[in-house]
Design a protein around this motif. Sequence first.
Motif, short mmCIF file in Angstrom:
data_model
loop_
_atom_site.label_atom_id
_atom_site.label_comp_id
_atom_site.label_asym_id
_atom_site.label_seq_id
_atom_site.Cartn_x
_atom_site.Cartn_y
_atom_site.Cartn_z
N HIS A 181 0.85 -1.19 0.00
CA HIS A 181 0.00 0.00 0.00
C HIS A 181 0.88 1.24 0.00
O HIS A 181 1.80 1.37 0.81
CB HIS A 181 -0.92 0.04 1.22
CG HIS A 181 -1.64 1.36 1.36
ND1 HIS A 181 -1.15 2.40 2.12
CD2 HIS A 181 -2.79 1.81 0.81
CE1 HIS A 181 -1.97 3.43 2.05
NE2 HIS A 181 -2.97 3.09 1.25
N GLY A 182 0.60 2.13 -0.92
CA GLY A 182 1.34 3.38 -0.99
C GLY A 182 1.03 4.10 -2.28
O GLY A 182 0.59 3.48 -3.26
N HIS A 183 1.23 5.42 -2.29
CA HIS A 183 0.92 6.21 -3.47
C HIS A 183 2.17 6.71 -4.17
O HIS A 183 2.09 7.32 -5.24
CB HIS A 183 0.03 7.40 -3.09
CG HIS A 183 -0.76 7.96 -4.23
ND1 HIS A 183 -0.29 8.96 -5.05
CD2 HIS A 183 -1.97 7.63 -4.73
CE1 HIS A 183 -1.19 9.25 -5.97
NE2 HIS A 183 -2.21 8.47 -5.81
N SER A 200 1.11 -6.73 -6.18
CA SER A 200 0.19 -5.65 -6.54
C SER A 200 0.42 -4.47 -5.61
O SER A 200 0.95 -4.63 -4.50
CB SER A 200 -1.27 -6.09 -6.44
OG SER A 200 -1.56 -7.15 -7.32
N ILE A 201 0.01 -3.29 -6.07
CA ILE A 201 0.11 -2.08 -5.25
C ILE A 201 -1.30 -1.52 -5.06
O ILE A 201 -2.02 -1.28 -6.03
CB ILE A 201 1.01 -1.04 -5.91
CG1 ILE A 201 2.43 -1.61 -6.08
CG2 ILE A 201 1.05 0.25 -5.09
CD1 ILE A 201 3.36 -0.70 -6.84
N ILE A 222 1.33 -5.59 -10.92
CA ILE A 222 2.66 -5.46 -11.51
C ILE A 222 2.90 -6.52 -12.57
O ILE A 222 3.63 -6.30 -13.54
CB ILE A 222 3.72 -5.51 -10.40
CG1 ILE A 222 3.54 -4.32 -9.44
CG2 ILE A 222 5.13 -5.48 -10.98
CD1 ILE A 222 3.62 -2.97 -10.11
N TRP A 223 2.30 -7.70 -12.42
CA TRP A 223 2.52 -8.73 -13.43
C TRP A 223 1.95 -8.31 -14.79
O TRP A 223 2.49 -8.69 -15.82
CB TRP A 223 1.95 -10.06 -12.97
CG TRP A 223 0.47 -10.11 -12.74
CD1 TRP A 223 -0.49 -10.34 -13.67
CD2 TRP A 223 -0.22 -9.92 -11.50
NE1 TRP A 223 -1.75 -10.31 -13.09
CE2 TRP A 223 -1.60 -10.06 -11.75
CE3 TRP A 223 0.20 -9.65 -10.20
CZ2 TRP A 223 -2.56 -9.94 -10.74
CZ3 TRP A 223 -0.75 -9.53 -9.21
CH2 TRP A 223 -2.11 -9.68 -9.49
N ILE A 224 0.89 -7.53 -14.79
CA ILE A 224 0.36 -7.01 -16.06
C ILE A 224 1.32 -5.98 -16.65
O ILE A 224 1.57 -5.95 -17.87
CB ILE A 224 -1.04 -6.38 -15.85
CG1 ILE A 224 -1.99 -7.39 -15.21
CG2 ILE A 224 -1.59 -5.87 -17.17
CD1 ILE A 224 -2.31 -8.55 -16.11
#
Length: 280
Positions: A181-183, A200-201, A222-224
Motif C-alpha cells: 500500500h502506498g501512493h 500488486s500495489i 505489476i505482473w500485467i
Amino acid sequence: EEEIIYDNLYLDMNEIIHKCFRLNNGLVYNWFFAYLDRLFRIVRPRRLLYLAVDGVAPMSKMTKLRQTYFKTAKYRADSEAEAILLTEIFRAQGKEVMPRDTYELENPVVKMPGTEFMEKISAALEYFIRERLNTDPEWKDIKVILSDANVPGEGEHKIMSFIRAQRSMENYDPNTRHCLHGHDADLIMLALASHEVHISILREFDNPNGRIPARFYQFVDIWILREYLELEMKTPGCKQDTERLIDDFIFICFLTGNDFIPQIPSLEINEVRILYVVRF
C-alpha cells in the motif's frame, strides 16, 4: 473477475501518518486505527502484515529533503505574508474574514525519526497490533511485523529488503502473493525491481465525480505491467531476457531523477502513457 487472495500485506506507514495526523486532537488516533483496519479488510492477507515506518534515510535522500524543506519554508513564509495582507485589505473594505484552519502537525520536521511524535506513533502501533491480535478473529493466524522509526531506512525500502530476504530462503513459496500500500510512484519501480511476479500495489485516489468527496481504491497489478513492458520492447528476431529488460527500463526511468539522485537537465518526461492495468 476472479478474486485474488493475498498472502502478505505491506504498509508504508509514513503516507498514512501524514494523511491522518494533520490536526492535533484526541480523535486522530481513532482515525489512524480505523484507516489501518480499512486497509486490512480490503486486502485480507492470509499470512503476514508488515508495517514499515520511515527510519533515518541515506545521506543522499537527507540532502534532497533539506533542499525541499528550505524551499517549502520560504513558500510558507511568502504565503503567510500574502494571507495577512489580504486579510487586512478585506477587513478595511468591511468584508467578513473567516478564521483560517490551523494544522499543528503540518511541519514535516515533527514527523521525522527521533522526534517525540514518532515515539508516540511507535507506542500507538504496538498497542493497535496487540489489541487486534487479542480481539479480532481475522488477525488470529496473521504474523505481524512492525519496523518503526528506530530501524534505519525508508519504509518502502525496508519492505523490499524484507521481500528479497524471503526470496533467498530455501523454503520460500514462489507463488506467494504480495500487496503493497502506498501512493509513491517509486513503489512501482521497486516492485518491478524485486522481480517478484505476484505483486500488486494498493493505491488511493479521489472521486472526480459527485458533490460529496469520496475516496476509492485501486490495485495496480505489476505482473500485467511486466507483460506490457515485454510486449512494448520486444524486438523481432532477437532473443531477450525479460528480467534484464525490466532492469534496463528502471535504469532509464531513473535518469529523470528520483528521491536519491537529481534529474539530468537535458531529460524530461514529455508524454504520459498508462502502461499498467488497475483493478477496482
